[in-house]
Design a protein around this motif. Structure first.
Motif, PDB file in Angstrom:
ATOM      1  N   MET A  20      34.840 -33.339 -84.070  1.00 30.67           N
ATOM      2  CA  MET A  20      33.357 -32.971 -84.043  1.00 30.67           C
ATOM      3  C   MET A  20      33.195 -32.905 -82.554  1.00 30.67           C
ATOM      4  O   MET A  20      33.479 -34.034 -81.755  1.00 30.67           O
ATOM      5  N   THR A  21      33.110 -31.958 -81.834  1.00 30.04           N
ATOM      6  CA  THR A  21      32.890 -32.000 -80.326  1.00 30.04           C
ATOM      7  C   THR A  21      31.421 -31.928 -80.033  1.00 30.04           C
ATOM      8  O   THR A  21      30.646 -30.780 -80.417  1.00 30.04           O
ATOM      9  N   GLY A  22      31.123 -32.693 -79.154  1.00 27.03           N
ATOM     10  CA  GLY A  22      29.694 -32.642 -78.676  1.00 27.03           C
ATOM     11  C   GLY A  22      29.454 -31.887 -77.627  1.00 27.03           C
ATOM     12  O   GLY A  22      30.359 -30.986 -77.088  1.00 27.03           O
ATOM     13  N   ARG A  23      28.197 -31.608 -77.312  1.00 31.20           N
ATOM     14  CA  ARG A  23      27.917 -30.755 -76.337  1.00 31.20           C
ATOM     15  C   ARG A  23      26.721 -31.363 -75.354  1.00 31.20           C
ATOM     16  O   ARG A  23      25.919 -31.888 -75.863  1.00 31.20           O
ATOM     17  N   VAL A  24      27.022 -31.030 -74.177  1.00 36.89           N
ATOM     18  CA  VAL A  24      25.827 -31.335 -73.149  1.00 36.89           C
ATOM     19  C   VAL A  24      25.290 -29.847 -72.292  1.00 36.89           C
ATOM     20  O   VAL A  24      26.239 -29.408 -71.677  1.00 36.89           O
ATOM     21  N   ALA A  25      24.094 -29.472 -72.687  1.00 34.24           N
ATOM     22  CA  ALA A  25      23.615 -28.473 -71.789  1.00 34.24           C
ATOM     23  C   ALA A  25      22.752 -29.018 -70.793  1.00 34.24           C
ATOM     24  O   ALA A  25      21.621 -29.926 -70.911  1.00 34.24           O
ATOM     25  N   ILE A  26      22.867 -28.625 -69.547  1.00 37.33           N
ATOM     26  CA  ILE A  26      21.934 -28.864 -68.472  1.00 37.33           C
ATOM     27  C   ILE A  26      21.233 -27.808 -67.894  1.00 37.33           C
ATOM     28  O   ILE A  26      21.665 -26.793 -67.634  1.00 37.33           O
ATOM     29  N   ILE A  27      19.828 -28.027 -68.373  1.00 41.21           N
ATOM     30  CA  ILE A  27      18.965 -26.584 -68.428  1.00 41.21           C
ATOM     31  C   ILE A  27      17.993 -26.756 -67.328  1.00 41.21           C
ATOM     32  O   ILE A  27      17.385 -27.652 -67.254  1.00 41.21           O
ATOM     33  N   GLY A  28      17.703 -25.570 -66.726  1.00 40.06           N
ATOM     34  CA  GLY A  28      16.782 -25.444 -65.556  1.00 40.06           C
ATOM     35  C   GLY A  28      15.647 -24.678 -66.081  1.00 40.06           C
ATOM     36  O   GLY A  28      15.568 -23.684 -66.768  1.00 40.06           O
ATOM     37  N   LEU A  29      14.556 -25.509 -65.942  1.00 38.35           N
ATOM     38  CA  LEU A  29      13.262 -25.122 -66.410  1.00 38.35           C
ATOM     39  C   LEU A  29      12.474 -24.159 -65.360  1.00 38.35           C
ATOM     40  O   LEU A  29      11.472 -23.440 -65.748  1.00 38.35           O
ATOM     41  N   GLY A  30      13.029 -24.016 -64.203  1.00 41.62           N
ATOM     42  CA  GLY A  30      12.144 -23.343 -63.092  1.00 41.62           C
ATOM     43  C   GLY A  30      11.148 -24.575 -62.760  1.00 41.62           C
ATOM     44  O   GLY A  30      10.872 -25.400 -63.406  1.00 41.62           O
ATOM     45  N   PRO A  31      10.397 -23.908 -61.433  1.00 42.89           N
ATOM     46  CA  PRO A  31       9.369 -24.931 -61.038  1.00 42.89           C
ATOM     47  C   PRO A  31       8.000 -24.506 -61.842  1.00 42.89           C
ATOM     48  O   PRO A  31       8.206 -23.672 -62.448  1.00 42.89           O
ATOM     49  N   GLY A  32       7.116 -25.489 -61.799  1.00 44.42           N
ATOM     50  CA  GLY A  32       5.721 -25.345 -62.173  1.00 44.42           C
ATOM     51  C   GLY A  32       5.776 -24.997 -63.835  1.00 44.42           C
ATOM     52  O   GLY A  32       6.225 -26.069 -64.459  1.00 44.42           O
ATOM     53  N   ASP A  33       5.024 -24.338 -64.406  1.00 42.04           N
ATOM     54  CA  ASP A  33       4.792 -24.096 -65.882  1.00 42.04           C
ATOM     55  C   ASP A  33       5.808 -23.212 -66.248  1.00 42.04           C
ATOM     56  O   ASP A  33       7.066 -22.983 -65.812  1.00 42.04           O
ATOM     57  N   ASP A  34       5.948 -22.815 -67.535  1.00 45.91           N
ATOM     58  CA  ASP A  34       6.796 -22.166 -68.105  1.00 45.91           C
ATOM     59  C   ASP A  34       7.067 -20.571 -67.932  1.00 45.91           C
ATOM     60  O   ASP A  34       7.976 -19.816 -68.761  1.00 45.91           O
ATOM     61  N   ARG A  35       6.316 -20.136 -66.994  1.00 46.04           N
ATOM     62  CA  ARG A  35       6.331 -18.751 -66.444  1.00 46.04           C
ATOM     63  C   ARG A  35       7.819 -18.645 -66.214  1.00 46.04           C
ATOM     64  O   ARG A  35       8.448 -17.265 -66.370  1.00 46.04           O
ATOM     65  N   TYR A  36       8.568 -19.236 -65.522  1.00 43.57           N
ATOM     66  CA  TYR A  36      10.109 -19.165 -65.030  1.00 43.57           C
ATOM     67  C   TYR A  36      11.147 -19.491 -66.101  1.00 43.57           C
ATOM     68  O   TYR A  36      12.286 -19.322 -65.759  1.00 43.57           O
ATOM     69  N   LEU A  37      10.619 -19.837 -67.431  1.00 46.17           N
ATOM     70  CA  LEU A  37      11.803 -20.043 -68.153  1.00 46.17           C
ATOM     71  C   LEU A  37      12.510 -18.920 -68.663  1.00 46.17           C
ATOM     72  O   LEU A  37      12.000 -17.745 -68.964  1.00 46.17           O
ATOM     73  N   THR A  38      13.619 -19.049 -68.709  1.00 48.81           N
ATOM     74  CA  THR A  38      14.723 -17.809 -69.227  1.00 48.81           C
ATOM     75  C   THR A  38      14.866 -17.872 -70.664  1.00 48.81           C
ATOM     76  O   THR A  38      14.695 -18.871 -71.299  1.00 48.81           O
ATOM     77  N   ARG A  39      15.328 -16.968 -70.946  1.00 46.41           N
ATOM     78  CA  ARG A  39      15.567 -16.791 -72.518  1.00 46.41           C
ATOM     79  C   ARG A  39      16.601 -17.636 -73.262  1.00 46.41           C
ATOM     80  O   ARG A  39      16.702 -18.340 -73.960  1.00 46.41           O
ATOM     81  N   GLU A  40      17.788 -17.632 -72.014  1.00 43.63           N
ATOM     82  CA  GLU A  40      18.924 -18.752 -72.450  1.00 43.63           C
ATOM     83  C   GLU A  40      18.553 -20.301 -72.360  1.00 43.63           C
ATOM     84  O   GLU A  40      18.896 -20.843 -73.281  1.00 43.63           O
ATOM     85  N   ALA A  41      17.744 -20.314 -71.405  1.00 36.71           N
ATOM     86  CA  ALA A  41      17.032 -21.716 -71.342  1.00 36.71           C
ATOM     87  C   ALA A  41      16.249 -22.324 -72.585  1.00 36.71           C
ATOM     88  O   ALA A  41      16.278 -23.252 -73.178  1.00 36.71           O
ATOM     89  N   CYS A  42      15.505 -21.527 -73.130  1.00 36.17           N
ATOM     90  CA  CYS A  42      14.472 -21.424 -74.433  1.00 36.17           C
ATOM     91  C   CYS A  42      15.532 -21.697 -75.558  1.00 36.17           C
ATOM     92  O   CYS A  42      15.449 -22.438 -76.360  1.00 36.17           O
ATOM     93  N   ASP A  43      16.567 -20.819 -75.630  1.00 34.09           N
ATOM     94  CA  ASP A  43      17.476 -20.678 -76.435  1.00 34.09           C
ATOM     95  C   ASP A  43      18.206 -22.099 -76.668  1.00 34.09           C
ATOM     96  O   ASP A  43      18.517 -22.710 -77.676  1.00 34.09           O
ATOM     97  N   ALA A  44      18.914 -22.611 -75.466  1.00 34.79           N
ATOM     98  CA  ALA A  44      19.585 -23.928 -75.364  1.00 34.79           C
ATOM     99  C   ALA A  44      18.561 -25.180 -75.732  1.00 34.79           C
ATOM    100  O   ALA A  44      18.940 -25.874 -76.347  1.00 34.79           O
ATOM    101  N   LEU A  45      17.279 -25.166 -75.406  1.00 36.55           N
ATOM    102  CA  LEU A  45      16.466 -26.093 -75.735  1.00 36.55           C
ATOM    103  C   LEU A  45      16.279 -26.156 -77.519  1.00 36.55           C
ATOM    104  O   LEU A  45      16.245 -27.131 -77.883  1.00 36.55           O
ATOM    105  N   ASP A  46      16.127 -24.934 -77.834  1.00 32.24           N
ATOM    106  CA  ASP A  46      16.230 -25.062 -79.566  1.00 32.24           C
ATOM    107  C   ASP A  46      17.386 -25.479 -80.267  1.00 32.24           C
ATOM    108  O   ASP A  46      17.209 -26.231 -81.201  1.00 32.24           O
TER     109      ASP A  46
END
Lengths: 254, 254
Positions: B1-27
């Motif tokens: 079983m291989t673990g995973r680390v995703a280091i995710i950029g949220l952008g500054p401020g609120d969630d307007r700068y969140l990318t789809r990829e970041a959203c999927d990685a958070l999920d």
């Protein structure tokens, strides 16, 4: 009635890098302008019209978009990567600076995007983890002499260097010359990352020591990151290496 | 079983700068690590656990996340802005470089985000429209002498300069000293942009000539962009000015 121009960054590659703000701004536009392949990445929305143009027609595209907005339209100019980095946002500002006074009354919004160096850096690890610079290798818009001066200043001061527009059909020799110049300031083993078409199905990322970097092919879809003397590589069995620049610099080298 | 680390950029401020990829990685993550205020920006998902920590504990946070991933977990480390720019991605690489061999077998993914300089630049126009650099003013992790050398190299070679971490309670004098140094290389009228809390309700963006820049308050939520001698300002009635650096440089100054 005040028109609006939104200059929207799509990020590189497919829509994985699209932000919510960019998506909302695309929804709100009634007219889209852009380089054809960027427009092709935007799904059609009812009632929107589109004006594709060639990549080299940035000034004309900016003026056409501003003229349409001055008639009250809500215009979007789409850009790959970030529109503020070697892209359309500066073209629109240049057009406003020299255009009719009425263009200054328009609502201008720049919507940032993931620029190529951030996407390539992410694929490789954290090469931009410490001080870095971004430099266009195109001598279409500035003298080659200035590019050399900036490469020397950046390398000798220890900045990691992201090279945009490394090669085109009309500029075949500039990259080799830049790498040779950097070799005089940096160790042979300095990691260099060639990131091509990141975010697309044909994506490739190559990590190679500076002394061998001239062997790697590059084109207009390539973004190159040249490490500093601090940049390191972690080899991994069966996985691509991790390239990173540590956050700390212990001492100043000569 | 291989673990995973995703280091995710949220952008500054609120969630307007969140990318789809970041959203999927958070999920996809079962465990989140991060500085408390960044974690607070991520909506809760069923079954996810969270480990908040102080902003100064980057190394310990990286190691804790890697230990958990080594047990098979899917871990996300959240970061404001872009995780590769003066942030967590380099910390994770540093921990892997010195940690147990098993950490090299983990699946490591860096998910880029909108970094502060792109968001501030977008608010102001296109100040990063030509060659630029990004430099941290913090002398916690490098000698002040090196920061001065880099500021001089960047300003005298004509780079626009984005200053990260300009001021903190423990570093009160560095910004004034940096601005004074830049004043010796750049015209008094060089536009300087102070972008504070961009993307948040208390956002402010101030454009001021370099000669008066020392009068503007800055803190850890401020990102400063210092123009080059090419950077220009378009004044607009009733609107904030547009600041841009033209794509073309006609000739090389001394």
């Amino acid at each position: 009635m005040t028109g609006r121009v939104a200059i929207i960054g799509l990020g590189p590659g497919d829509d994985r890098y699209l932000t919510r703000e960019a998506c909302d701004a695309l929804d709100a536009a009634d007219t889209l302008f852009g380089y054809g392949p960027y427009l092709d990445r935007v799904p059609a929305r009812d009632g929107q019209t589109r004006h594709g143009s060639d990549n080299r027609e940035e000034g004309a595209r900016a003026e056409a978009a501003l003229r349409q907005a001055a008639q009250g339209a809500s215009v979007a100019i789409v850009s790959g990567g970030d529109p503020g980095v070697f892209a359309m946002a500066a073209s629109v500002c240049e057009a406003i600076a020299t255009g009719p006074e009425t263009w200054r009354a328009l609502d201008i919004a720049v919507i940032p995007g993931i620029t190529a160096m951030l996407a390539v850096a992410a694929r490789a690890g954290a090469p931009l983890g410490h001080d870095f610079c971004a430099l266009s290798l195109s001598d279409n818009l500035k003298p080659w002499e200035l590019i050399e001066r900036r490469l020397e200043a950046a390398a000798s001061a220890g900045f990691v260097i992201a090279l945009y527009n490394p090669v085109s059909r009309a500029r075949p020799w500039q990259l080799a010359k830049a790498l040779a110049l950097l070799s005089r300031h940096l160790p042979d083993g300095t990691p260099v990352i060639f990131g091509r078409a990141v975010g697309r199905p044909d994506e490739s990322v190559t990590v190679i020591p500076l002394a061998s970097a001239e062997d790697i092919a590059a084109d207009m879809a390539t973004l190159i990151i040249v490490g500093s003397s601090e940049t390191r590589v972690i080899a991994r069995d069966g996985r691509s290496p991790l390239v990173y620049t540590p956050r700390a610099v212990e001492k100043v080298s000569a």
